[in-house]
Motif scaffolding. Structure first.
Motif: not given
Length: 242
Positions: A165-181
């Motif tokens: 099983f391989i976990k998919i990495k967190s994408d929080r950085e993109y979510n934060y960038q989108f929220l800033a935009k």
């Protein structure tokens, strides 16, 4: 969220079993660049959910009267279903996605503009929601294009890890960038008149740089300013009547 967010996957032979956060399992034939593609699929899910929230904001606004609301609701429901199905069925059909995105805008925006402008505040909320919707469409098109390119690659067996099983990495950085935009664009309705004046004086780009807008936000704001400037006189006439 209403759609699936992928959590992890396991490669068994030539099949990929992908598990979502809610525990559901999806099986696919082995495909290249699995980590990157599943991360981008999660971004598309995030954007689809955001898009749905914005549509709900429009439908709950007093910006449109009840008759226009019913027409708009039916069209939005159909458009979103078709758009989401287009994404789910194939990532390789970018012209289809582009056509659908254009269709959604071409039919929904005139309905919004024809609606009754009950309150200035309602007008501002809708303008801000529409600006963020355009960002969602831009981002979805960009990520769909990236997926197309990644899917076209050959499978690199040296990078394949099976039976684990391989976990998919967190994408929080993109979510934060989108929220800033989103924070910049959702205030569009409040500063629309000021932006139009700055555009006429040739100072719009200078101001957008000052408030920290990136290329995507600049593109959207320029598009909205030009569109609003073109329809502004018609809007003013409607406001006077109501």
């Amino acid at each position: 969220m209403s759609n699936k967010i992928w959590k992890e996957y396991i490669i068994l032979g030539d099949m990929v079993n992908i598990r979502s956060n809610d525990g559901n399992l999806e099986k696919r034939n082995l495909f290249p660049n699995i980590n990157e593609i599943l991360l981008l699929e999660n971004r598309l899910t995030f954007l689809n959910d955001k898009y749905d929230e914005l549509l709900e904001t429009l439908l709950n606004s007093n910006y449109i009267n009840e008759f226009e609301r019913q027409k708009f609701s039916c069209l939005v429901a159909l458009s979103v279903i078709v758009l989401n199905q287009g994404i789910n069925i194939t990532f390789g059909n970018l012209p289809l996605l582009t056509t659908l995105a254009v269709t959604v805008s071409a039919y929904t925006i005139p309905l919004i503009l024809k609606g009754k402008l009950d309150k200035i505040k309602s007008n501002q909320i809708v303008d801000g929601a529409y600006a963020v919707m355009k960002l969602c469409e831009l981002e979805k098109s960009k990520f769909s294009n990236q997926i197309n390119k990644l899917m076209a690659d050959e499978i690199d067996e040296s990078t394949i890890i099976r039976n684990k099983f391989i976990k998919i990495k967190s994408d929080r950085e993109y979510n934060y960038q989108f929220l800033a935009k989103e924070g910049l664009l959702e205030d569009y309705g409040k500063i629309e008149k000021s932006l139009i004046r700055k555009n006429k004086k040739g100072k719009l780009d200078q101001y957008l740089d000052l408030i920290g807008c990136g290329d995507d936000e600049k593109l959207i704001i320029h598009d909205l300013v030009n569109e609003t400037d073109f329809t502004g006189h018609e809007k003013q006439l409607r406001l006077r009547r109501h």
